[in-house]
Design an enzyme around this catalytic site. Structure first.
Site, PDB file in Angstrom:
ATOM      1  N   CYS A  68       0.412  -1.252  -0.052  1.00  0.00           N
ATOM      2  CA  CYS A  68       0.154  -0.389   0.033  1.00  0.00           C
ATOM      3  C   CYS A  68       0.876   1.099  -0.104  1.00  0.00           C
ATOM      4  CB  CYS A  68      -1.175  -0.543   1.461  1.00  0.00           C
ATOM      5  SG  CYS A  68      -0.447   0.154   2.778  1.00  0.00           S
ATOM      6  N   THR A  70       1.972   3.391   2.661  1.00  0.00           N
ATOM      7  CA  THR A  70       3.072   3.252   3.027  1.00  0.00           C
ATOM      8  C   THR A  70       3.680   2.182   3.624  1.00  0.00           C
ATOM      9  OG1 THR A  70       1.778   3.222   4.711  1.00  0.00           O
ATOM     10  CG2 THR A  70       2.171   5.386   4.980  1.00  0.00           C
TER      11      THR A  70
HETATM   12  C1  RB5 Z   1      -3.841   4.994   0.968  1.00  0.00           C
HETATM   13  O1  RB5 Z   1      -4.547   6.762   0.466  1.00  0.00           O
HETATM   14  C2  RB5 Z   1      -2.944   4.890   1.419  1.00  0.00           C
HETATM   15  O2  RB5 Z   1      -3.768   5.619   2.739  1.00  0.00           O
HETATM   16  C3  RB5 Z   1      -2.874   3.524   2.002  1.00  0.00           C
HETATM   17  O3  RB5 Z   1      -2.364   3.625   0.925  1.00  0.00           O
HETATM   18  C4  RB5 Z   1      -1.729   3.512   2.863  1.00  0.00           C
HETATM   19  O4  RB5 Z   1      -0.315   4.136   3.031  1.00  0.00           O
HETATM   20  C5  RB5 Z   1      -2.454   3.111   4.443  1.00  0.00           C
HETATM   21  O5  RB5 Z   1      -1.438   2.539   5.448  1.00  0.00           O
END
Ligand code: RB5
Length: 148
Positions: A68, A70
């Site tokens: 994802c 982060t």
């Molecule tokens: C998406 O915008 C972001 O919040 C998701 O990919 C992730 O980083 C969440 O932990």
């Protein structure tokens, strides 16, 4: 050496990196199932992370890669599943230690914070590092919650 059967997943923030890793892994002759998502349209990472984690936890796949923005959200989701040890891998050494010391079975990646070449190195290292066992086996055996 027999190649691991792999599962890969991302949300929209990891989609581009997932597509690149998928192509790389297929080129390297891995058998890989893509659990989505399938575009950069905004989605909720738990909707995609849970099915992948379940498939790894039941033994259908040897290892998973989850991405994802982060790496944190998807890592939290997959680690809810008993039998899953997912490590947030943001450099090669962390990835090596996640396998050698933690016997991690899912490699979680921060798609918005690593380059494509870093991602290849991290995943390659994850897939090619053996668990060291010994004292580390004793420790990972204490991770799951038990009724004391
Ligand atoms: C998406 O915008 C972001 O919040 C998701 O990919 C992730 O980083 C969440 O932990």
């Amino acid at each position: 050496m027999k190649k691991n059967k792999l599962a890969i997943v991302s949300d929209h923030a990891g989609y581009i990196l997932k597509e690149k890793l998928l192509r790389y892994l297929l080129k390297e002759q891995y058998e890989v199932k893509d659990f989505g998502c399938f575009s950069e349209e905004s989605v909720d990472y738990p909707d995609f992370g849970h099915p992948l984690a379940n498939a790894v936890a039941t033994g259908e796949f040897d290892m998973g890669i989850s991405i994802c923005g982060t790496g944190n959200g998807i890592n939290m989701v997959v680690n809810k599943h008993p039998g899953i040890r997912s490590a947030l891998c943001w450099n090669e050494e962390i990835s090596r230690l996640a396998r050698a010391h933690n016997d991690a079975n899912i490699c979680s990646l921060p798609g918005r914070f690593i380059s494509e070449s870093e991602a290849y190195l991290i995943v390659k290292t994850f897939l090619n590092t053996e668990f060291e066992g010994g004292r580390h086996k004793r420790r990972i055996d204490k991770i799951s919650l038990k009724m004391y």
